[in-house]
Design an enzyme around this catalytic site. Structure first.
Site, PDB file in Angstrom:
ATOM      1  N   ARG A   1       8.836 -15.870 -14.093  1.00 48.75           N
ATOM      2  CA  ARG A   1       8.777 -14.451 -13.812  1.00 48.75           C
ATOM      3  C   ARG A   1       8.799 -13.841 -12.502  1.00 48.75           C
ATOM      4  NH1 ARG A   1       2.539 -13.286 -16.078  1.00 48.75           N
ATOM      5  NH2 ARG A   1       2.343 -11.479 -14.695  1.00 48.75           N
TER       6      ARG A   1
ATOM      7  N   ARG B   1     -11.032 -10.538 -18.746  1.00 54.29           N
ATOM      8  CA  ARG B   1     -10.370 -11.837 -18.880  1.00 54.29           C
ATOM      9  C   ARG B   1     -11.023 -12.691 -17.798  1.00 54.29           C
ATOM     10  NH1 ARG B   1      -4.098 -12.216 -17.611  1.00 54.29           N
ATOM     11  NH2 ARG B   1      -4.622 -11.467 -15.590  1.00 54.29           N
TER      12      ARG B   1
ATOM     13  N   HIS C   1       0.875  -1.388   0.158  1.00 54.79           N
ATOM     14  CA  HIS C   1       0.065  -0.014  -0.046  1.00 54.79           C
ATOM     15  C   HIS C   1       0.934   1.328   0.105  1.00 54.79           C
ATOM     16  CE1 HIS C   1      -4.020  -2.079   1.712  1.00 54.79           C
ATOM     17  NE2 HIS C   1      -3.674  -2.246   0.258  1.00 54.79           N
TER      18      HIS C   1
ATOM     19  N   ASN D   1       3.835 -11.097 -20.674  1.00 55.29           N
ATOM     20  CA  ASN D   1       4.629 -11.569 -19.432  1.00 55.29           C
ATOM     21  C   ASN D   1       4.604 -12.904 -19.463  1.00 55.29           C
ATOM     22  OD1 ASN D   1       4.118  -8.828 -18.874  1.00 55.29           O
ATOM     23  ND2 ASN D   1       2.227  -9.125 -17.498  1.00 55.29           N
ATOM     24  N   ASP D   2       3.647 -13.694 -19.370  1.00 57.32           N
ATOM     25  CA  ASP D   2       3.797 -14.915 -19.690  1.00 57.32           C
ATOM     26  C   ASP D   2       4.384 -15.765 -20.891  1.00 57.32           C
ATOM     27  OD1 ASP D   2       2.630 -16.117 -17.131  1.00 57.32           O
ATOM     28  OD2 ASP D   2       0.914 -15.328 -17.446  1.00 57.32           O
TER      29      ASP D   2
ATOM     30  N   GLU E   1      -0.212 -16.537 -24.762  1.00 58.72           N
ATOM     31  CA  GLU E   1       0.604 -16.374 -23.773  1.00 58.72           C
ATOM     32  C   GLU E   1       1.432 -17.732 -23.563  1.00 58.72           C
ATOM     33  OE1 GLU E   1      -0.501 -14.784 -20.171  1.00 58.72           O
ATOM     34  OE2 GLU E   1      -2.654 -16.035 -20.340  1.00 58.72           O
TER      35      GLU E   1
ATOM     36  N   ARG F   1      -8.111  -7.460 -15.146  1.00 61.96           N
ATOM     37  CA  ARG F   1      -7.773  -8.645 -14.507  1.00 61.96           C
ATOM     38  C   ARG F   1      -8.875  -9.187 -13.379  1.00 61.96           C
ATOM     39  NH1 ARG F   1      -2.262  -6.434 -15.183  1.00 61.96           N
ATOM     40  NH2 ARG F   1      -0.823  -7.886 -16.245  1.00 61.96           N
TER      41      ARG F   1
ATOM     42  N   CYS G   1      -1.444  -6.878 -24.285  1.00 58.92           N
ATOM     43  CA  CYS G   1      -1.703  -6.432 -22.827  1.00 58.92           C
ATOM     44  C   CYS G   1      -0.650  -6.780 -21.848  1.00 58.92           C
ATOM     45  CB  CYS G   1      -3.188  -6.974 -22.559  1.00 58.92           C
ATOM     46  SG  CYS G   1      -3.248  -8.574 -22.401  1.00 58.92           S
TER      47      CYS G   1
HETATM   48  C1  PEP Z   1       0.467 -11.454 -19.250  1.00 56.33           C
HETATM   49  O1  PEP Z   1       0.800 -12.448 -19.243  1.00 56.33           O
HETATM   50  O2  PEP Z   1       1.282 -10.853 -20.140  1.00 56.33           O
HETATM   51  C2  PEP Z   1      -0.653 -10.784 -18.991  1.00 56.33           C
HETATM   52  C3  PEP Z   1      -1.063  -9.684 -19.498  1.00 56.33           C
HETATM   53  O3  PEP Z   1      -1.126 -11.412 -17.804  1.00 56.33           O
HETATM   54  P1  PEP Z   1      -1.041 -11.563 -16.476  1.00 56.33           P
HETATM   55  O4  PEP Z   1       0.404 -10.644 -16.297  1.00 56.33           O
HETATM   56  O5  PEP Z   1      -2.189 -11.090 -15.434  1.00 56.33           O
HETATM   57  O6  PEP Z   1      -0.363 -13.030 -16.333  1.00 56.33           O
HETATM   58 MG    MG Z   2      -0.540 -13.962 -18.291  1.00 54.01          MG
END
Ligand code: PEP
Ligand code: MG
Length: 560
Positions: free
Chosen positions: A450, A320, A177, A439-440, A416, A284, A487
């Protein structure tokens, strides 16, 4: 001699000022106010701080303090404290101990959100204790950088904004926070700095670099000049960001991209729209499911989804489907212990184990679409192949049967998992849209967890393997005639955004705090330059080389 300490970059910007050490008030024996009176006064203070934040447009942060105001009136806390007073304890000690008891119960649940709530309970109890002994709220005597083990949001909100130049904390993470509030109030912050209090308390001057995640103790003349120039840049950037909110996302020669917002909660919708979002590219939804012992029911979910659809009106909102499992484990999920949760029963795979969990969510989304007369966009996370696409269609069909007269949802998938890249042309023909989760995708393509800080070098999504994969997905989407977005975090990274524009991605969805930086970066390059960069980066030997190419282009074009 100056000394540099590394931590986690929590809020951007830089500042230079003497340190001010925040120490949580110690309980005392004087009793100025009784327990109930002190609790009511604390609740009043927290409500006032919350409404000041709300008026300044910081609604999500105001809610942290509103929740604390409710905690100050919480019977569990007060009854426990009353019992301790009845047993002969002092009011201040009693309430701090009662708060500690509740906080320890929450912290033991091993959930980041509940851990943040544990810190909030402790903070509320200390505020009641401070008022009970008649002590003053902390005040800054001059412009300072607050250093502390942890700085409760209520204290950050209470300190004079014009004197609080920066924050440096020994504890905390980017999602604590303290960090969230620092970002909202635009106070440069670095958190998670081991050894901070021991080293910095006696310093005459400290410098916080909230972009690099660094703290300099007693900086020398050159270091001071560097930090001052960073601070001036940050101030300019903040002014530019405000001016850019109404500008579209486009290259220097006018090629437009759609700007989407990534949000995690319904109350982030209005600020995202105000910051210039043209839609929600990634909601999300699983955030609403976390930090609780049961999933939210259909009505509660429908209410939250309706708020977001109402806020965005005709603009698209991509819901999502819950992406739980992996690092987001919850007690009510149908998943036992897994040796590799990121490779386990996560996201859409959960729907095979517990279809009702996802069907409830889909019905809630369709009900929200029906009540607002808008078309919701529904997106399945972690799709691996056509079987997963089939599952999505079956689930949406079943939910639609249960919600008559709802506008038909658009159906899409996240790309992903590497198999979805390989199969992208087949998958694209079966859905209405695709969104790439970099990201994934990076984690799975490079086999680099990650969440493991030791692998930071392998986690950069500007890796040629990721870039080529994105290029392939864009082509597949184009051939199928469907829109494709990104995204993942790469879309909110200025260098990444330019590469993505060059690859032909049509929409970038990101945290609204990244809008300004991405708009600025894109506005400095032409589409042809972005295309050339994308080709060069896709053939670079590694992510570092690709990033260097992007940085060189951005620096050269900014200097033009
Ligand atoms: C991703 O994996 O890039 C993504 C946007 O989803 P999250 O980061 O919530 O896994
Ligand atoms: Mg993801």
């Amino acid at each position: 001699m100056s000394e540099r300490l590394r931590g986690v970059a929590a809020a951007p910007g830089a500042a230079l000022a003497p340190p001010w050490r925040y120490r949580p008030p110690s309980a005392g024996r004087v009793v100025r106010h009784g327990l109930d009176e002190a609790a009511a006064l604390a609740a009043g203070e927290l409500e006032r701080l919350a409404s000041a934040l709300r008026l300044a447009g910081n609604q999500p942060e105001a809610e942290i303090l509103e929740a604390q105001a409710l905690m100050a009136a919480d019977e569990t806390l007060l009854a426990d404290a009353r019992g301790r007073v009845a047993a002969g304890g002092f009011v201040a000690d009693a309430v701090v101990q009662a708060g500690e008891q509740i906080a320890q119960g929450l912290a033991a649940l091993d959930d980041e959100l509940l851990a943040a709530r544990a810190a909030d309970v402790r903070d509320v109890a200390r505020r009641i204790a401070r008022i009970a002994v008649g002590a003053e709220a902390p005040r800054l005597a001059r412009r300072s950088i607050a250093i502390a083990d942890d700085l409760p949001p209520s204290i950050t909100a209470e300190l004079q904004r014009d004197l609080l130049a920066g924050i440096a904390l020994e504890a905390g993470s980017r999602t604590a926070h303290a960090a969230i509030l620092a970002r909202a109030l635009r106070i440069p912050a670095v958190v998670g700095i081991p050894g901070l209090l021991e080293r910095a308390t006696a310093a005459r001057l400290v410098a916080v670099d909230g972009d690099a995640g660094e703290l300099i103790i007693d900086p020398g003349p050159d270091e001071r000049a560097a930090v001052e120039s960073l601070a001036a840049d940050a101030a300019r950037r903040a002014a530019d960001d405000a001016a850019l909110a109404t500008q579209p996302l486009k290259t220097r020669d006018g090629h437009r991209l759609t700007l989407g917002a990534n949000i995690g909660r319904q109350n982030e919708a209005a600020p995202a729209l105000a910051a210039g979002a043209e839609g929600v590219g990634l909601f999300r939804t699983e955030f609403m499911f976390m930090g609780r012992s049961r999933a939210p029911d259909e009505g509660e979910q429908a209410g939250a989804y309706t708020t977001v659809l109402e806020t965005f009106g005709e603009r698209p909102v991509v819901f999502r489907l819950i992406d739980l499992g992996g690092d987001k484990d919850l007690p009510y999920l149908p998943v036992g212990h897994e040796a590799n949760p990121f490779l386990g029963v996560r996201a859409i795979r959960l729907a095979r184990q517990d279809p009702e969990l996802v069907l409830t969510q889909l019905r809630a989304i369709l009900r929200a679409g029906r009540s607002t007369r808008t078309v919701p966009w529904v997106m399945a996370p972690m799709v691996a192949d056509e079987d997963d696409v089939q599952l999505l269609h079956e689930l949406v069909d079943r939910a639609a049967d249960a919600v008559p007269d709802a506008p038909a949802a658009r159906r899409g998938i996240m790309v992903e998992i590497p198999s979805a890249v390989t199969l992208a042309d087949d998958l694209a023909r079966r859905v209405d849209f695709m969104s790439i989760g970099t990201n994934d995708l990076t984690q799975y393509l490079l086999a680099a967890d990650r969440t493991n800080p030791a692998l930071a070098d392998q986690q950069d999504a500007l890796h040629p393997a990721v870039i080529r994969s994105i290029g392939r997905v864009v082509e597949a989407a184009r051939a199928a005639g469907i829109p494709v977005a990104v995204c993942g975090e790469l879309g909110g990274d200025p260098a990444g955004a330019v590469v993505l524009a060059g690859l032909g991605v049509e929409e970038l969805s990101m945290e609204p705090s990244s809008f300004g930086g991405v708009k600025r970066a894109l506005a400095t390059v032409t589409l042809d330059q972005a295309r050339d960069l994308a080709i060069a980066a896709a053939h670079a030997p590694d992510a570092r080389a690709a990033r260097r190419l992007a940085d060189e282009l951005l620096q050269a074009s900014a200097a033009e």
